[in-house]
Design a protein around this motif. Structure first.
Motif, PDB file in Angstrom:
ATOM      1  N   ARG A   1      -8.023   6.797  -1.851  1.00 35.83           N
ATOM      2  CA  ARG A   1      -9.163   7.708  -1.792  1.00 35.83           C
ATOM      3  C   ARG A   1     -10.203   7.158  -0.824  1.00 35.83           C
ATOM      4  NH1 ARG A   1     -13.664   6.242  -5.464  1.00 35.83           N
ATOM      5  NH2 ARG A   1     -13.170   4.176  -6.256  1.00 35.83           N
ATOM      6  N   PRO A   2     -11.030   8.023  -0.238  1.00 36.52           N
ATOM      7  CA  PRO A   2     -12.145   7.536   0.568  1.00 36.52           C
ATOM      8  C   PRO A   2     -13.274   7.073  -0.349  1.00 36.52           C
ATOM      9  CG  PRO A   2     -12.056   9.914   0.633  1.00 36.52           C
ATOM     10  CD  PRO A   2     -10.850   9.459  -0.129  1.00 36.52           C
ATOM     11  N   LEU A   3     -13.994   6.067   0.087  1.00 35.63           N
ATOM     12  CA  LEU A   3     -15.138   5.557  -0.676  1.00 35.63           C
ATOM     13  C   LEU A   3     -16.407   6.162  -0.076  1.00 35.63           C
ATOM     14  CD1 LEU A   3     -14.123   1.809  -0.963  1.00 35.63           C
ATOM     15  CD2 LEU A   3     -13.903   3.585  -2.690  1.00 35.63           C
ATOM     16  N   VAL A   4     -17.065   7.007  -0.834  1.00 41.15           N
ATOM     17  CA  VAL A   4     -18.285   7.669  -0.376  1.00 41.15           C
ATOM     18  C   VAL A   4     -19.460   7.045  -1.117  1.00 41.15           C
ATOM     19  CG1 VAL A   4     -19.470   9.872  -0.109  1.00 41.15           C
ATOM     20  CG2 VAL A   4     -16.987   9.776   0.036  1.00 41.15           C
TER      21      VAL A   4
ATOM     22  N   PHE B   1     -12.135   3.072   2.714  1.00 43.60           N
ATOM     23  CA  PHE B   1     -11.110   3.694   1.888  1.00 43.60           C
ATOM     24  C   PHE B   1     -10.625   2.696   0.855  1.00 43.60           C
ATOM     25  CE2 PHE B   1     -10.857   5.874   5.938  1.00 43.60           C
ATOM     26  CZ  PHE B   1     -10.756   7.200   5.567  1.00 43.60           C
ATOM     27  N   GLU B   2     -10.247   3.207  -0.318  1.00 45.12           N
ATOM     28  CA  GLU B   2      -9.506   2.400  -1.268  1.00 45.12           C
ATOM     29  C   GLU B   2      -8.036   2.577  -0.922  1.00 45.12           C
ATOM     30  OE1 GLU B   2      -8.511   2.019  -6.020  1.00 45.12           O
ATOM     31  OE2 GLU B   2     -10.194   3.265  -5.389  1.00 45.12           O
ATOM     32  N   VAL B   3      -7.332   1.451  -0.736  1.00 48.67           N
ATOM     33  CA  VAL B   3      -5.941   1.504  -0.310  1.00 48.67           C
ATOM     34  C   VAL B   3      -5.060   0.763  -1.300  1.00 48.67           C
ATOM     35  CG1 VAL B   3      -6.495   1.753   2.129  1.00 48.67           C
ATOM     36  CG2 VAL B   3      -6.199  -0.515   1.178  1.00 48.67           C
ATOM     37  N   ASN B   4      -3.767   0.959  -1.154  1.00 43.73           N
ATOM     38  CA  ASN B   4      -2.791   0.281  -2.001  1.00 43.73           C
ATOM     39  C   ASN B   4      -2.898  -1.226  -1.768  1.00 43.73           C
ATOM     40  OD1 ASN B   4      -0.425  -0.768  -3.154  1.00 43.73           O
ATOM     41  ND2 ASN B   4       0.656   1.155  -2.800  1.00 43.73           N
ATOM     42  N   PRO B   5      -2.967  -2.026  -2.837  1.00 45.15           N
ATOM     43  CA  PRO B   5      -3.113  -3.481  -2.655  1.00 45.15           C
ATOM     44  C   PRO B   5      -1.955  -4.135  -1.906  1.00 45.15           C
ATOM     45  CG  PRO B   5      -3.627  -2.865  -4.905  1.00 45.15           C
ATOM     46  CD  PRO B   5      -3.092  -1.646  -4.235  1.00 45.15           C
ATOM     47  N   LYS B   6      -0.799  -3.492  -1.849  1.00 45.09           N
ATOM     48  CA  LYS B   6       0.349  -4.064  -1.142  1.00 45.09           C
ATOM     49  C   LYS B   6       0.401  -3.663   0.330  1.00 45.09           C
ATOM     50  CE  LYS B   6       3.177  -4.365  -5.263  1.00 45.09           C
ATOM     51  NZ  LYS B   6       4.419  -3.948  -5.913  1.00 45.09           N
TER      52      LYS B   6
ATOM     53  N   ASN C   1      -0.593  -3.451   4.279  1.00 42.98           N
ATOM     54  CA  ASN C   1      -1.217  -4.331   5.259  1.00 42.98           C
ATOM     55  C   ASN C   1      -2.004  -3.494   6.268  1.00 42.98           C
ATOM     56  OD1 ASN C   1       0.687  -3.288   7.047  1.00 42.98           O
ATOM     57  ND2 ASN C   1       2.087  -4.995   6.759  1.00 42.98           N
ATOM     58  N   LYS C   2      -2.637  -4.162   7.241  1.00 38.65           N
ATOM     59  CA  LYS C   2      -3.509  -3.471   8.185  1.00 38.65           C
ATOM     60  C   LYS C   2      -2.751  -2.471   9.054  1.00 38.65           C
ATOM     61  CE  LYS C   2      -6.916  -7.140   8.568  1.00 38.65           C
ATOM     62  NZ  LYS C   2      -7.689  -7.991   9.481  1.00 38.65           N
ATOM     63  N   ILE C   3      -1.544  -2.803   9.419  1.00 38.53           N
ATOM     64  CA  ILE C   3      -0.754  -1.907  10.272  1.00 38.53           C
ATOM     65  C   ILE C   3      -0.412  -0.629   9.523  1.00 38.53           C
ATOM     66  CG2 ILE C   3       1.428  -1.671  11.515  1.00 38.53           C
ATOM     67  CD1 ILE C   3       1.254  -4.749  11.956  1.00 38.53           C
ATOM     68  N   GLU C   4      -0.016  -0.743   8.258  1.00 39.77           N
ATOM     69  CA  GLU C   4       0.301   0.435   7.457  1.00 39.77           C
ATOM     70  C   GLU C   4      -0.933   1.295   7.217  1.00 39.77           C
ATOM     71  OE1 GLU C   4       4.017  -1.379   4.871  1.00 39.77           O
ATOM     72  OE2 GLU C   4       1.977  -1.542   4.087  1.00 39.77           O
ATOM     73  N   VAL C   5      -2.087   0.659   6.998  1.00 42.68           N
ATOM     74  CA  VAL C   5      -3.331   1.405   6.802  1.00 42.68           C
ATOM     75  C   VAL C   5      -3.678   2.164   8.077  1.00 42.68           C
ATOM     76  CG1 VAL C   5      -5.808   1.189   6.400  1.00 42.68           C
ATOM     77  CG2 VAL C   5      -4.212  -0.128   5.014  1.00 42.68           C
ATOM     78  N   LYS C   6      -3.565   1.513   9.222  1.00 48.00           N
ATOM     79  CA  LYS C   6      -3.871   2.150  10.503  1.00 48.00           C
ATOM     80  C   LYS C   6      -2.975   3.363  10.740  1.00 48.00           C
ATOM     81  CE  LYS C   6      -3.998   1.280  15.447  1.00 48.00           C
ATOM     82  NZ  LYS C   6      -3.866   0.309  16.525  1.00 48.00           N
ATOM     83  N   GLN C   7      -1.681   3.216  10.523  1.00 50.40           N
ATOM     84  CA  GLN C   7      -0.752   4.321  10.734  1.00 50.40           C
ATOM     85  C   GLN C   7      -1.016   5.476   9.777  1.00 50.40           C
ATOM     86  OE1 GLN C   7       3.028   2.401  10.348  1.00 50.40           O
ATOM     87  NE2 GLN C   7       3.000   1.579  12.439  1.00 50.40           N
ATOM     88  N   ALA C   8      -1.330   5.161   8.527  1.00 49.90           N
ATOM     89  CA  ALA C   8      -1.594   6.210   7.531  1.00 49.90           C
ATOM     90  C   ALA C   8      -2.855   6.997   7.867  1.00 49.90           C
ATOM     91  CB  ALA C   8      -1.707   5.592   6.144  1.00 49.90           C
ATOM     92  N   ILE C   9      -3.919   6.319   8.277  1.00 52.79           N
ATOM     93  CA  ILE C   9      -5.172   7.000   8.628  1.00 52.79           C
ATOM     94  C   ILE C   9      -4.968   7.864   9.865  1.00 52.79           C
ATOM     95  CG2 ILE C   9      -7.558   6.650   9.397  1.00 52.79           C
ATOM     96  CD1 ILE C   9      -7.189   6.096   6.453  1.00 52.79           C
TER      97      ILE C   9
ATOM     98  N   LYS D   1      -8.028  -2.924  -3.441  1.00 50.77           N
ATOM     99  CA  LYS D   1      -8.173  -3.323  -2.048  1.00 50.77           C
ATOM    100  C   LYS D   1      -8.986  -2.277  -1.302  1.00 50.77           C
ATOM    101  CE  LYS D   1      -5.332  -5.422   1.449  1.00 50.77           C
ATOM    102  NZ  LYS D   1      -3.941  -5.745   1.805  1.00 50.77           N
ATOM    103  N   LYS D   2      -9.935  -2.759  -0.496  1.00 48.72           N
ATOM    104  CA  LYS D   2     -10.781  -1.887   0.304  1.00 48.72           C
ATOM    105  C   LYS D   2     -10.460  -2.094   1.771  1.00 48.72           C
ATOM    106  CE  LYS D   2     -15.314  -2.768   0.882  1.00 48.72           C
ATOM    107  NZ  LYS D   2     -16.761  -2.783   0.591  1.00 48.72           N
ATOM    108  N   ALA D   3     -10.393  -1.013   2.523  1.00 47.55           N
ATOM    109  CA  ALA D   3     -10.167  -1.080   3.959  1.00 47.55           C
ATOM    110  C   ALA D   3     -11.299  -0.354   4.673  1.00 47.55           C
ATOM    111  CB  ALA D   3      -8.830  -0.450   4.330  1.00 47.55           C
ATOM    112  N   ILE D   4     -11.868  -1.013   5.668  1.00 45.22           N
ATOM    113  CA  ILE D   4     -12.873  -0.388   6.517  1.00 45.22           C
ATOM    114  C   ILE D   4     -12.206  -0.123   7.860  1.00 45.22           C
ATOM    115  CG2 ILE D   4     -15.104  -0.645   7.645  1.00 45.22           C
ATOM    116  CD1 ILE D   4     -15.920  -2.404   5.292  1.00 45.22           C
ATOM    117  N   VAL D   5     -12.167   1.144   8.244  1.00 36.39           N
ATOM    118  CA  VAL D   5     -11.440   1.591   9.424  1.00 36.39           C
ATOM    119  C   VAL D   5     -12.448   1.979  10.496  1.00 36.39           C
ATOM    120  CG1 VAL D   5      -9.814   3.291  10.286  1.00 36.39           C
ATOM    121  CG2 VAL D   5      -9.564   2.407   7.973  1.00 36.39           C
ATOM    122  N   TYR D   6     -12.368   1.333  11.656  1.00 35.84           N
ATOM    123  CA  TYR D   6     -13.229   1.635  12.799  1.00 35.84           C
ATOM    124  C   TYR D   6     -12.468   2.566  13.734  1.00 35.84           C
ATOM    125  CZ  TYR D   6     -16.202  -2.227  11.328  1.00 35.84           C
ATOM    126  OH  TYR D   6     -17.029  -3.046  10.607  1.00 35.84           O
TER     127      TYR D   6
END
Length: 92
Positions: free
Chosen positions: A9-12, A28-33, A35-43, A77-82
Motif C-alpha cells: 500500500r502507499p503510505l499517505v 510505500f509499504e512493501v513486502n519484507p522479502k 529487494n530494491k530491484i523488485e520494488v523498482k520494477q513493480a512501481i 518494510k518501507k520503500a521510498i521511491v524517487y
C-alpha cells in the motif's frame, strides 16, 4: 515475486506528502522479502512511471500492551521511491 505482491500500500502521511511535493519521492509499504530491484520494477509497471532510485528501511514492530499482557506488532518494510523529474503519481 509477482509485481502485485511486492507493493502492499502507499503510505499517505504528512511527511510523505511533503516528500512527494518537494523531491518527487513517494513512500510505500512493501513486502519484507522484496529487494530494491523488485520494488523498482513493480512501481514502474503499476504506475507507468520511471524510477530514479529506491531506498528501503526495515521497520521493527512496536511493543503493545493490553492489560497485563504484552504483544508486538508485526515488522514491516518501507520503500521510498524517487521518480524522474517529469513523472508523478496521483495518490490523493
Amino acid at each position: 515475486m509477482e509485481k502485485y505482491s511486492v507493493v502492499i500500500r502507499p503510505l499517505v502521511t504528512e511527511q510523505s506528502t511533503h516528500l512527494a511535493n518537494a523531491k518527487g519521492a513517494y513512500a510505500f509499504e512493501v513486502n519484507p522479502k522484496a529487494n530494491k530491484i523488485e520494488v523498482k520494477q513493480a512501481i514502474e509497471k503499476t504506475y507507468n512511471v520511471k524510477v530514479r532510485k529506491v531506498r528501503t528501511a526495515n521497520r521493527i514492530g512496536k511493543i503493545r500492551r493490553r492489560g497485563r499482557l504484552f504483544g508486538r506488532k508485526t515488522n514491516w518494510k518501507k520503500a521510498i521511491v524517487y521518480l524522474e523529474k517529469e513523472y508523478h503519481i496521483d495518490l490523493f
